[in-house]
Design an enzyme around this catalytic site. Structure first.
Site, PDB file in Angstrom:
ATOM      1  N   TYR A 153     -10.248   0.206   3.392  1.00 23.06           N
ATOM      2  CA  TYR A 153      -9.553   0.005   4.741  1.00 23.06           C
ATOM      3  C   TYR A 153      -9.041   1.505   5.517  1.00 23.06           C
ATOM      4  O   TYR A 153      -8.603   2.379   4.591  1.00 23.06           O
ATOM      5  CB  TYR A 153      -8.330  -0.801   4.526  1.00 23.06           C
ATOM      6  CG  TYR A 153      -8.503  -2.169   5.503  1.00 23.06           C
ATOM      7  CD1 TYR A 153      -8.875  -2.267   6.684  1.00 23.06           C
ATOM      8  CD2 TYR A 153      -8.009  -3.343   4.882  1.00 23.06           C
ATOM      9  CE1 TYR A 153      -8.831  -3.284   7.512  1.00 23.06           C
ATOM     10  CE2 TYR A 153      -8.178  -4.469   5.618  1.00 23.06           C
ATOM     11  CZ  TYR A 153      -8.685  -4.190   6.928  1.00 23.06           C
ATOM     12  OH  TYR A 153      -8.505  -5.628   7.652  1.00 23.06           O
TER      13      TYR A 153
ATOM     14  N   ASP B 247       0.777  -1.222  -0.085  1.00 26.15           N
ATOM     15  CA  ASP B 247      -0.054  -0.164   0.026  1.00 26.15           C
ATOM     16  C   ASP B 247       0.797   1.210   0.057  1.00 26.15           C
ATOM     17  O   ASP B 247       0.385   2.144  -0.600  1.00 26.15           O
ATOM     18  CB  ASP B 247      -0.878  -0.042   1.217  1.00 26.15           C
ATOM     19  CG  ASP B 247      -2.510  -0.733   0.859  1.00 26.15           C
ATOM     20  OD1 ASP B 247      -2.866  -0.796  -0.211  1.00 26.15           O
ATOM     21  OD2 ASP B 247      -2.843  -1.549   1.855  1.00 26.15           O
TER      22      ASP B 247
END
Lengths: 669, 669
Positions: free
Chosen positions: B442, B356
């Site tokens: 998320y 990420d």
């Protein structure tokens, strides 16, 4: 030469927390949108309150014995042959004998009270007795003795009696005089002898070791041990069986920089790092305490002080937002035992393998308001029996408060589709139930923490003072714990833990693979009860950082503390199997422990079960722990997993400015 | 048939936090009793403030690029041949290029500013370029390309461009129409393709996978995936290379109970569990923020927002109470990478192995005041460059606040000698630096927490929304994670994690030995610098609960995220080795990773070192995570070990009633 207090040993600390599970109930079929509100506060005070305990009557089957009930137990026992015929006995434990679980579960507020009984453990003529006293019919209804080895927790009278006897012993006094020590400066501690069966003196008698300290110039006498010098004393006869003096006469450390009291620090110049900070609740707290029932947010449970476990939490229930019904989560939760083997095999230290709950009980002094607990705390007193059964008050033993650390219960902001303009977050507020057990030098802070999302956290914090050893100077470097075998005859201990040095010399040396590559999750489920989607309802155990015991399994203290052989155990519910180190842990042979019960290998599937979890710490002291240790904590969680149909705190509102206290945070900034 | 959203997969989340250590300095010889006081607040506001950023000038060598500097970088680059000759390029990253560590360490406030440089990563004609722009001399002074595989973080323009291109693609639209879906209801996410080298399309081009969701009836479109249907798009040419439709046409889930916004919950009936609770500081906060320097209690550090790491903490120093001198603890600390492999080997899911930080950057939306951070928080903005180098503001990106949960910093009550009347306890107050990185569904809450006793805790909380998969119904039971091999040709993934069932049937089944029986402590010490007692000064790493990756080491995402192979790594300091998954992580071959650097096996003893620690979570979803996840956290600690001569907070005063706010907590009880 001046003696240095350095720390050669490692302390292993293992607690087992016992959790009894119910068959988790099903979700009721009816579904309606209901909401509930903050319970009315029936008790609350920001400063400690003392209830009118004398007239207290039990309101719940699990309420602890009242003052009236303790007195009735004394009266009943005084006419029992065992005590009538003996001029000398001690009542080492007098507590509520819980009614059977099925009766407690059936009982509802307003029902007639269940029959009250007391469980008594006594030592009479060197023998342990376990009795049940029925308070209704006024008789001893059960009396057992000789079934297992070991003795009950020692009493305060035992501790003081041993100390006094030692100080009256001429041999002991001669040794002290030779060292040039003044009796008035001494504090002598009565330490459990560890129960090493190979020592012949330990057969059939309760023993203690005594070590003394100098309190000259400090309240922190733990920093001034009289080293190489112990006595072995018979607790019951008060006979000093042996005085051991290694003759090295290591000088007592000086008192400088050992006192930790604020009054002393203030004289030396206090260090004011922070402006005051406080948890404020302008509309009052959100919990209520009614007798021993605690209600907060979506939780409800029974809470009672206990002389051995400290805190016992029972009938823990959480409200289901879909049905607004309370659902059972845990029948009973408490610290079952605590094992503290110091890692030093020498004569004065090998025996220090405390099994603290069973040997001493997790006893507390009053909590320090504003510092042990925040100002918004409620305090609960304990009432216990002293050695002759007389009740006494342990004030402010437990505190209950709401905690808000600034954390987030859940959040999401929508960055992908910014036009949706979504930014939702909810503050995380928890309820904490706390006690601080003091076992001589060490302080154990025990927290049960409840979250609105259904999670329960059991946390143990370590603070207090190190038990230091006077020794020639030795410092520490990078450490690598491993088991060290003792040579035959070197020590009664077969093994110990030694901090040995390993320096990582290259990058590959430092590629350390923690042994966590067999990931498991530990669930407690009821396969007979399902969510609407069809998942069995349950909770999972989420271990935190922990540590295992490195003692030899054949060492007697390790047999007694065999619960440290595993982090997790599950047994079928059996009311009598409560104390992981045995009901009579003192000097026991380990014949009544969790390991023994579990070795029966009984079925646990689709049974009412007990989950045992061991928290462990390896504590290798460092200079920052001197003269008083900053708190170190570990914890584990019980987390709902398909227990609810969905996130149970979806509908809670966020914080709004107008709800918070009127005083601005920066009015003096 | 209605599609059910159930969760068949496991998410493995691993972060690596990189910590650069200094040679820990010695304790100065001079010893004097000095005290210090709370720093004056130079900035503080209880509500977000926007500075006059346009005119801001750097005050410290590590301050992030200012708006003026970003504009200057653009000007300098616009005359560089690489950009002059290309009509289409993206500046994927423009950040401060830090001066050499030795220069920064030497620099003091009041010294002339160090030369300012920018580090730029750009994609020009499908090729990655890394440049250094010297802002003093106005030139590109370094330009590298082709040294390693991979591409930089994608830009917002990349993400939107890919989405738009997909929605214009006739084949894609036909498939949507066949499913009866309305374009206006769709949200299409541009997902990193995972960089599987065996896919021929992935050679020499930047690719994204696109999956769409329906936002009909909810803002929580993640709960309504269009399943079995993805597109593969060339980021640079905007060409749709493939549309994959499994033809199963699993219906989109309905929107009921998916919306988590308070506005919606309020309509359905909110659930008010708690009275308001707030952290109050009547005399104001105890920290100051001056530019990017933060001072609190005995701590001082530099803090800057970063488009990739989120938060970078530098030059962390703690004051020694013996000397009142600031001592270096850590030169730099930040989240280096974050690996999130979803555990599902099917066509639409196998590629979801997000790295990420390197693929997207740990980007934040503004924090939600009162709910993401308490009212006493200070907010810091970020200024970053967009795809063409234009600076933009990320307001309220980081918050800083003091936290008091009601915990205890240290305590002892003296029960052994009750006449001493000792009961001392100190409340524990910490400073928290927080951001919340949002990676589509998320949310990662990243906290750096400082304790007055010298401990630093790095904590990661997970919240937000699950990426659900529409599937036929399957529920879960007790789980046992293990690696599952895929059959040859079954999937581009060689292995994945599958939750399989294991029920403990007997007591012995449930005697589970966690693999923690090789206890280690991990110390960083400076053997050349000793305490007065002679211990080498140091800090230790205290791991928290963690998890390892179970991917096959030959899987390309695992090669890239090889930092998850170990929890702990140590490398010698090298300014260019910062990103554990590589500077250019997107579709990289794993040729520039921590594993590669560490395999050189350089010496680390008596060197300036970098400590890398991997936090891991195995997230097996449950119903409570739906429609939004309660926060789950893990952390690790950096704890002083013989760094100080003694407990550094011995002299701090306890709380006194008169210091706390005037409003009583129970005035409405």
């Amino acid at each position: 030469m001046e003696a240095r207090n350095s720390w050669r040993f490692v302390l292993l600390l293992a607690l087992v927390l016992l959790l009894t599970w119910l068959h988790l109930p099903s979700l009721p079929n009816s579904k309606f949108h209901s909401r509930w509100y903050i319970p009315k506060n029936t008790f609350y005070s920001s400063s400690p309150t003392y209830h009118h305990l004398e007239s207290e009557t039990p309101q719940h089957p699990l309420d602890p014995l009242t003052i009236q009930e303790f007195n009735r137990v004394r009266t009943i026992l005084s006419s029992h042959p065992l005590f009538k015929s003996s001029s000398s006995y001690t009542l080492n434990s007098v507590v509520l004998e819980e009614p059977d679980k099925k009766l407690v579960l059936k009982w509802k507020k307003g029902d007639p009270p269940l029959p009250r009984k007391a469980s008594v453990v006594a030592v009479v003529k060197r023998v342990s007795h376990v009795l049940t006293v029925d308070l209704e019919i006024g008789h001893v209804t059960s009396h057992e003795t000789g079934l297992v080895s070991g003795y009950p927790m020692v009493t305060e009278r035992d501790l003081y009696g041993v100390g006094e006897a030692t100080l009256r012993c001429p041999e002991f006094n001669n040794s002290l005089a030779k060292r040039g020590l003044n009796l008035d400066d001494l504090v002598c501690l009565s330490l459990s002898s560890g129960g090493y069966e190979k020592l012949e003196e330990e057969e059939n008698r309760r023993l203690m070791k005594v070590q003394c300290f100098s309190k000259e110039g400090t309240v922190n006498f733990y920093m001034k041990p009289i080293e190489g010098f112990t006595a072995l004393v018979d607790i019951d006869s008060k006979e000093v069986l042996a005085v051991s003096d290694d003759g090295k006469n290591i000088p007592v450390a000086n008192a400088s920089n050992t006192d930790y009291r604020y009054s002393i620090q203030k004289l030396r110049g206090e260090m004011r790092l922070l402006n005051p900070i406080s948890l404020e609740q302008p509309k009052g707290p959100s919990f209520s305490v009614d007798g021993h029932m605690v209600k907060w947010a979506n939780w409800e449970f029974h809470l009672r002080p206990d002389p051995r476990a400290g805190i016992i939490i029972s009938q823990v229930k959480v409200r289901d937002p879909d049905t607004s019904m309370l659902r059972n989560v845990m029948y009973k939760g408490f610290v079952s035992e605590l094992f503290v083997p110091y890692m030093d095999p020498t004569e004065d230290w090998y025996f220090r393998t405390y099994i603290d709950a069973g040997e001493y009980g997790l006893q507390s002094m009053p909590l320090n308001p504003l510092n042990d607990c925040p100002r918004n705390a409620y305090y609960m007193d304990g009432v216990f029996a002293s050695y002759d059964g007389t009740p006494y008050l342990q004030p402010n033993m437990i505190c209950i408060f709401e905690s808000y650390a600034g954390d987030i219960a859940w959040r999401h902001a929508e960055a992908t589709v910014a036009s949706l303009n979504v930014s939702e977050a909810r503050p995380k507020v928890t309820l904490v139930v706390r006690m601080a057990a003091i076992l001589e030098n060490y302080d154990y802070i025990m927290d049960w923490e409840f979250q609105t999302d259904g999670l329960i956290r059991a946390k143990v914090g370590l603070s207090g003072i190190l038990m230091v050893k006077g020794t020639t100077y030795e410092n520490m470097d990078q450490v690598n714990l491993k088991r060290q075998e003792t040579a035959p005859g070197e020590s009664p201990r077969k093994s110990y833990l030694k901090a040995v040095r390993k320096v990582a010399k290259t990058e590959k040396d430092a590629q350390i693979r923690l042994q966590l590559y067999e990931p498991y999750e530990f669930h407690v489920v009821n396969p007979l009860k399902k969510t609407k989607v069809g998942n069995p309802v349950g909770y999972k155990l989420v271990p935190g950082a922990t540590a295992g015991s490195l003692l030899d399994p054949e060492d007697l203290p390790q047999k007694r503390a065999a619960f440290t052989n595993n982090q997790i155990w599950v047994t079928p519910y059996n009311k009598s199997e409560q104390w992981a180190g045995g009901l009579l842990a003192y000097q026991s042979k380990g014949d009544d422990t969790l390991q023994v019960w579990s070795n029966r290998d009984r079925g646990i599937e689709n049974k009412d079960i007990v989950l045992w979890y061991t928290i462990g710490f390896h504590h290798i002291p460092c200079q920052e722990d001197y003269p008083i240790m900053p708190t170190v904590s570990s914890s584990f969680d019980l987390k709902p997993v398909n227990f609810f149909e969905r996130n149970p705190i979806l509908a809670v509102p966020p914080n709004f400015e107008e709800d918070l206290p009127a005083s601005k945070a920066h009015d003096s900034a």
